[in-house]
Design a protein around this motif. Structure first.
Motif, PDB file in Angstrom:
ATOM      1  N   GLN A 112       4.571  10.170 -13.243  1.00 14.94           N
ATOM      2  CA  GLN A 112       5.455   9.031 -13.023  1.00 14.94           C
ATOM      3  C   GLN A 112       4.704   7.875 -12.336  1.00 14.94           C
ATOM      4  OE1 GLN A 112       6.977   8.294  -9.667  1.00 14.94           O
ATOM      5  NE2 GLN A 112       5.638   9.785  -8.663  1.00 14.94           N
ATOM      6  N   ILE A 113       3.674   8.194 -11.536  1.00 16.34           N
ATOM      7  CA  ILE A 113       2.843   7.142 -10.948  1.00 16.34           C
ATOM      8  C   ILE A 113       2.012   6.467 -12.031  1.00 16.34           C
ATOM      9  CG2 ILE A 113       0.908   6.740  -9.371  1.00 16.34           C
ATOM     10  CD1 ILE A 113       2.091   8.930  -7.586  1.00 16.34           C
ATOM     11  N   GLU A 114       1.475   7.261 -12.969  1.00 10.87           N
ATOM     12  CA  GLU A 114       0.696   6.683 -14.062  1.00 10.87           C
ATOM     13  C   GLU A 114       1.554   5.732 -14.903  1.00 10.87           C
ATOM     14  OE1 GLU A 114      -2.299   6.980 -13.885  1.00 10.87           O
ATOM     15  OE2 GLU A 114      -2.961   8.996 -13.370  1.00 10.87           O
ATOM     16  N   ASN A 115       2.826   6.049 -15.096  1.00 12.21           N
ATOM     17  CA  ASN A 115       3.713   5.155 -15.850  1.00 12.21           C
ATOM     18  C   ASN A 115       3.818   3.791 -15.176  1.00 12.21           C
ATOM     19  OD1 ASN A 115       4.185   7.267 -17.579  1.00 12.21           O
ATOM     20  ND2 ASN A 115       6.216   7.765 -16.779  1.00 12.21           N
ATOM     21  N   TYR A 116       3.927   3.803 -13.867  1.00 11.79           N
ATOM     22  CA  TYR A 116       4.025   2.548 -13.106  1.00 11.79           C
ATOM     23  C   TYR A 116       2.712   1.773 -13.178  1.00 11.79           C
ATOM     24  CZ  TYR A 116       5.214  -0.507  -9.141  1.00 11.79           C
ATOM     25  OH  TYR A 116       5.478  -1.590  -8.337  1.00 11.79           O
ATOM     26  N   LEU A 158      22.014  10.453  -5.590  1.00 11.98           N
ATOM     27  CA  LEU A 158      22.397   9.505  -6.635  1.00 11.98           C
ATOM     28  C   LEU A 158      23.684   9.877  -7.356  1.00 11.98           C
ATOM     29  CD1 LEU A 158      18.759   8.998  -7.766  1.00 11.98           C
ATOM     30  CD2 LEU A 158      20.249   7.126  -7.092  1.00 11.98           C
ATOM     31  N   GLY A 159      24.212  11.057  -7.060  1.00 11.78           N
ATOM     32  CA  GLY A 159      25.500  11.441  -7.637  1.00 11.78           C
ATOM     33  C   GLY A 159      25.422  12.088  -8.999  1.00 11.78           C
ATOM     34  N   GLY A 160      24.240  12.540  -9.405  1.00  9.95           N
ATOM     35  CA  GLY A 160      24.109  13.192 -10.704  1.00  9.95           C
ATOM     36  C   GLY A 160      22.683  13.118 -11.204  1.00  9.95           C
ATOM     37  N   THR A 161      22.496  13.518 -12.443  1.00  2.50           N
ATOM     38  CA  THR A 161      21.183  13.489 -13.082  1.00  2.50           C
ATOM     39  C   THR A 161      20.949  12.119 -13.716  1.00  2.50           C
ATOM     40  OG1 THR A 161      22.024  14.180 -15.241  1.00  2.50           O
ATOM     41  CG2 THR A 161      21.509  15.933 -13.656  1.00  2.50           C
ATOM     42  N   PRO A 162      19.720  11.839 -14.168  1.00  2.00           N
ATOM     43  CA  PRO A 162      19.477  10.567 -14.861  1.00  2.00           C
ATOM     44  C   PRO A 162      20.341  10.393 -16.103  1.00  2.00           C
ATOM     45  CG  PRO A 162      17.397  11.569 -14.237  1.00  2.00           C
ATOM     46  CD  PRO A 162      18.463  12.588 -13.946  1.00  2.00           C
ATOM     47  N   GLU A 163      20.718  11.496 -16.739  1.00  2.00           N
ATOM     48  CA  GLU A 163      21.572  11.400 -17.917  1.00  2.00           C
ATOM     49  C   GLU A 163      23.018  11.122 -17.544  1.00  2.00           C
ATOM     50  OE1 GLU A 163      17.855  12.918 -18.664  1.00  2.00           O
ATOM     51  OE2 GLU A 163      19.323  13.930 -17.357  1.00  2.00           O
ATOM     52  N   THR A 203      11.293   9.796 -14.450  1.00  2.00           N
ATOM     53  CA  THR A 203      10.221  10.751 -14.735  1.00  2.00           C
ATOM     54  C   THR A 203       9.942  11.634 -13.535  1.00  2.00           C
ATOM     55  OG1 THR A 203       9.249   9.180 -16.289  1.00  2.00           O
ATOM     56  CG2 THR A 203       7.838  10.957 -15.523  1.00  2.00           C
ATOM     57  N   ALA A 204      10.007  11.049 -12.331  1.00  2.00           N
ATOM     58  CA  ALA A 204       9.816  11.850 -11.124  1.00  2.00           C
ATOM     59  C   ALA A 204      10.840  12.977 -11.054  1.00  2.00           C
ATOM     60  CB  ALA A 204       9.916  10.972  -9.883  1.00  2.00           C
ATOM     61  N   TYR A 205      12.085  12.660 -11.367  1.00  2.00           N
ATOM     62  CA  TYR A 205      13.146  13.674 -11.330  1.00  2.00           C
ATOM     63  C   TYR A 205      12.809  14.830 -12.279  1.00  2.00           C
ATOM     64  CZ  TYR A 205      17.604  16.025 -11.992  1.00  2.00           C
ATOM     65  OH  TYR A 205      18.583  16.982 -12.070  1.00  2.00           O
ATOM     66  N   HIS A 206      12.384  14.527 -13.477  1.00  2.00           N
ATOM     67  CA  HIS A 206      12.136  15.581 -14.470  1.00  2.00           C
ATOM     68  C   HIS A 206      10.899  16.411 -14.146  1.00  2.00           C
ATOM     69  CE1 HIS A 206      15.422  14.542 -17.065  1.00  2.00           C
ATOM     70  NE2 HIS A 206      15.008  13.292 -17.201  1.00  2.00           N
ATOM     71  N   ASP A 207       9.947  15.846 -13.388  1.00  2.00           N
ATOM     72  CA  ASP A 207       8.698  16.557 -13.121  1.00  2.00           C
ATOM     73  C   ASP A 207       8.649  17.228 -11.755  1.00  2.00           C
ATOM     74  OD1 ASP A 207       7.915  15.597 -15.561  1.00  2.00           O
ATOM     75  OD2 ASP A 207       6.308  14.308 -14.820  1.00  2.00           O
ATOM     76  N   GLU A 208       9.529  16.869 -10.832  1.00  2.00           N
ATOM     77  CA  GLU A 208       9.404  17.355  -9.457  1.00  2.00           C
ATOM     78  C   GLU A 208       9.933  18.775  -9.301  1.00  2.00           C
ATOM     79  OE1 GLU A 208      11.646  14.411  -7.417  1.00  2.00           O
ATOM     80  OE2 GLU A 208      13.595  15.221  -7.995  1.00  2.00           O
ATOM     81  N   MET A 209       9.664  19.378  -8.136  1.00  2.67           N
ATOM     82  CA  MET A 209      10.112  20.726  -7.838  1.00  2.67           C
ATOM     83  C   MET A 209      11.643  20.780  -7.776  1.00  2.67           C
ATOM     84  SD  MET A 209       8.562  20.493  -3.983  1.00  2.67           S
ATOM     85  CE  MET A 209       8.630  22.229  -3.604  1.00  2.67           C
ATOM     86  N   ILE A 251       0.861  -1.183   0.000  1.00  2.37           N
ATOM     87  CA  ILE A 251       0.000   0.000   0.000  1.00  2.37           C
ATOM     88  C   ILE A 251       0.896   1.231   0.000  1.00  2.37           C
ATOM     89  CG2 ILE A 251      -1.753   1.298   1.268  1.00  2.37           C
ATOM     90  CD1 ILE A 251      -2.711  -1.375   2.439  1.00  2.37           C
ATOM     91  N   ALA A 252       0.936   1.944  -1.115  1.00  3.16           N
ATOM     92  CA  ALA A 252       1.857   3.071  -1.289  1.00  3.16           C
ATOM     93  C   ALA A 252       1.073   4.366  -1.475  1.00  3.16           C
ATOM     94  CB  ALA A 252       2.760   2.830  -2.491  1.00  3.16           C
ATOM     95  N   ALA A 253       1.333   5.345  -0.625  1.00  2.00           N
ATOM     96  CA  ALA A 253       0.697   6.659  -0.726  1.00  2.00           C
ATOM     97  C   ALA A 253       1.707   7.661  -1.277  1.00  2.00           C
ATOM     98  CB  ALA A 253       0.185   7.115   0.627  1.00  2.00           C
ATOM     99  N   VAL A 254       1.270   8.481  -2.211  1.00  2.00           N
ATOM    100  CA  VAL A 254       2.074   9.517  -2.875  1.00  2.00           C
ATOM    101  C   VAL A 254       3.537   9.070  -3.058  1.00  2.00           C
ATOM    102  CG1 VAL A 254       0.607  11.457  -2.266  1.00  2.00           C
ATOM    103  CG2 VAL A 254       2.322  10.741  -0.639  1.00  2.00           C
ATOM    104  N   PRO A 255       3.781   7.974  -3.808  1.00  2.00           N
ATOM    105  CA  PRO A 255       5.132   7.426  -3.908  1.00  2.00           C
ATOM    106  C   PRO A 255       5.921   7.967  -5.086  1.00  2.00           C
ATOM    107  CG  PRO A 255       3.605   5.955  -4.974  1.00  2.00           C
ATOM    108  CD  PRO A 255       2.780   7.129  -4.487  1.00  2.00           C
ATOM    109  N   VAL A 256       7.231   7.788  -5.047  1.00  2.00           N
ATOM    110  CA  VAL A 256       8.059   7.786  -6.252  1.00  2.00           C
ATOM    111  C   VAL A 256       7.926   6.391  -6.844  1.00  2.00           C
ATOM    112  CG1 VAL A 256      10.389   7.920  -7.190  1.00  2.00           C
ATOM    113  CG2 VAL A 256       9.679   9.506  -5.390  1.00  2.00           C
ATOM    114  N   ALA A 257       7.512   6.313  -8.097  1.00  2.00           N
ATOM    115  CA  ALA A 257       7.287   5.024  -8.750  1.00  2.00           C
ATOM    116  C   ALA A 257       8.188   4.841  -9.963  1.00  2.00           C
ATOM    117  CB  ALA A 257       5.821   4.900  -9.167  1.00  2.00           C
TER     118      ALA A 257
END
Length: 612
Positions: A564-568, A522-527, A505-511, A495-501
């Protein structure tokens, strides 16, 4: 799959099809019982206070005139308001106005006595907040702002004048404090690129630098600093600072004019924070250790540390009043929160229903791969195992579960479950090394600790291995989805509430401030480090998930955005995996009591249906 709108079944009907009134269960009463925050009071008008309450069913700001006893609801918005500040002269209430919980908005203000709201700082566009400090002159404000385009900017604003930018940087930063006479501005910044460990800078109102304090080393042993506040005395250039030089948070006094640092070296084993007494002669010290906290008074002249008696449990806020008394918000896992005073008086006692007690927590220490892990356990009174058991994971990750009142875990206990809460690596309160340990193997390290505690829970006879629920919100929701994929045989329900999934995509969309934190973790960006993002993303392991999955998400959430939740969810749906999704019109959680109860009821129902 089920797409839920969160509707709640009626209480029931009798044989004549008449509605039957439902007796409210204790778990629901704990959410509905009126609560209040620790009152904040105006520095130069101490009879004027501001607090948060859910008295109307939605958390809102309230003005309180202590001299008359009058209390007035100051804000009234559909999704609630909790971010507010009282000006030092007590004349104005400043509050942050966002849209339906998206945390992107502007500061507004209203007279303390009531009246129309007005835009507090005309000329500043909407942004994410990055701190606010108000001057004692009643016309000066220092406003921190964060946007994707500009990074962090800090402006000095005076009533009737256009705001002036005094700081700008791409990395995250924030307003710390404004000195008593308005001549010095302390900020926290992460220009060195480590969003978990701030450096400090003190500016003049024109933006020029007075002093710098930076404990970062540029390597793996980064140290952080935090602003605790300027001395509340005119012309005093002492700044109270939190530091990590001995492996935990401690206070020191830094004179920004002379550069002198006064190390207090308090002989306390846990994390220590502090604030000034109103006359600047002493510090109110809050000591947090092993999920509990206590209060002390530290006299700066005599260096004497005297304990302020409080019951066993957790102090979630404290403030020293001009008469020398201390007000504090206290609770334990068993006892509901109360605003207490060292005078013995009841500070705030909201009318209406009182929250029922809950069961106390038991402390468990488990040897794990990174050291001893502290867990808090609750179970129904008189129950013997093995029990259906909920592993309820805290958010953050730089946070910790404590011996404090929590309606969510108590609801599970009321329904016959044991509840285990794990202060995994990344949690605060156990030293800097424990908090910083999760870098680069994000999520995976925390789950190693959770697996070790799970093994203890099963081996001890507490937990039924066939009826284990993994749950949590925010970072806890992220760990839930990651755990269901990386430990598929360990969990019967997730049961996951407001998760990173989907971490990329979360990185690119978040504040923007959270992007900076993710780059640090994580030591850098996704790229730049795609393999680390892939290893730490729940989406990578979604095809391995065996347990039924329930996900709730706020459609306006800037921290764990909906895309990013919809992707999951689409991946679960493509596999035909058992899952339910509930979307609600708010941000990163809800401030509406009915909505929160609705979510808990849906979670309890999902677990009951799938555990049998």
């Amino acid at each position: 799959m089920t797409e839920s709108n969160g509707s709640v079944p009626p209480a029931g009907r009798d044989q004549q099809d008449r509605p039957v009134r439902r007796e409210m269960p204790d778990w629901e009463k704990r959410f509905r019982a009126p609560r209040v925050s620790l009152p904040d009071w105006a520095q130069d008008a101490p009879d004027r206070s501001l607090f948060v309450s859910n008295a109307t069913g939605t958390y809102e700001l309230y003005a309180w005139d202590r001299s008359t006893g009058e209390q007035r609801q100051a804000t009234n918005r559909p999704n609630g308001t909790t971010d507010g500040v009282l000006s030092p002269d007590g004349a104005w209430i400043w509050w942050f106005d966002d849209k339906d919980g998206d945390e992107f908005g502007v500061w507004r203000r209203q007279p303390f006595e009531g009246g129309e709201d007005e835009l507090a700082v005309p000329g500043l566009d909407p942004s994410y907040p990055a701190g606010l400090a108000l001057g004692r002159d009643g016309r000066t404000a220092v406003i921190g702002r964060s946007t994707d385009e500009d990074g962090t900017t800090i402006h000095l604003a005076r009533i009737g004048e256009a705001p002036v930018e005094i700081y700008r940087h791409r990395e995250s930063a924030g307003v710390g404090d404004l000195s008593h006479d308005g001549s010095l501005i302390a900020i926290e910044h992460t220009e060195h690129g480590d969003a978990m460990h701030s450096a400090l800078r003190v500016l003049r109102p024109d933006g020029t630098t007075v002093a710098e304090l930076d404990d970062s080393k540029g390597g793996s042993e980064e140290l952080g600093l935090e602003v605790l506040g300027f001395a509340p005395v005119v012309g005093d250039t002492r700044l109270l600072v939190g530091h990590q030089r001995r492996g935990r948070w401690e206070p020191m006094v830094w004179d920004v004019a002379t550069g002198e640092e006064t190390d207090l070296a308090l002989e306390l084993p846990g994390d220590v924070s502090a604030e000034w007494y109103p006359d600047g002669s002493a510090l109110l010290v809050v000591h947090g250790f092993e999920a509990r906290s206590e209060l002390f008074r530290y006299d700066l002249a005599t260096r004497e540390l005297v304990e302020i008696p409080t019951p066993a449990g957790s102090v979630s806020g404290a403030s020293a009043r001009p008469d020398g008394s201390v007000e504090y918000l206290w609770s334990s896992a068993a006892e509901p929160p109360a605003v207490r005073s060292t005078t013995g008086a009841v500070v705030l006692d909201p009318p209406g229903m009182k929250a029922p007690r809950a069961v106390p927590v038991e402390d468990v220490w488990v040897e794990g791969p990174g050291g001893r892990i502290h867990a808090l356990v609750q179970k129904p009174e008189g129950a013997t195992g093995p029990l259906p058991t909920v592993f309820d994971l805290h958010g953050g990750p730089t946070w910790h579960d404590s011996d404090s009142f929590a309606a969510g875990p108590a609801a599970w206990v009321d329904h016959g479950y044991a509840v285990v809460r794990v202060n995994y690596r990344g949690s605060t309160g156990y030293g800097r090394a424990w908090t910083d340990a999760l870098k680069h193997r994000v999520g995976l390290i925390e789950l190693e600790d959770i697996a070790a505690v799970r093994e203890w829970a099963v081996a001890s006879g507490l937990a039924d291995p066939a009826r284990l629920v993994l749950t949590g919100g925010s970072w806890g929701g992220y760990l839930t989805l990651l755990g269901l994929g990386t430990q598929p045989d360990h969990w019967a329900v997730g049961i996951a509430a407001v998760p990173v999934a989907d971490y990329v995509t979360a990185y690119h969309d978040e504040m923007e401030s959270l992007k900076a934190l993710d780059r640090t973790l994580l030591g850098g960006t996704p790229e730049e480090v795609p393999e680390r993002f892939e290893a730490s993303s729940p989406l990578t392991y979604v095809d391995r998930v065996k347990a039924p999955v329930y996900i709730s998400a706020g459609v306006n959430d800037p921290r764990c955005p909906i895309r990013q939740i919809e992707n999951y969810v689409k991946r679960l749906q493509a596999r035909g995996a058992v899952h339910e999704v509930y979307r609600y019109d708010a941000g990163h959680g809800s401030l509406v009591v009915d909505e929160r109860i609705k979510q808990v009821r849906l979670e309890l129902d999902f677990a009951a249906r799938h555990l049998g």
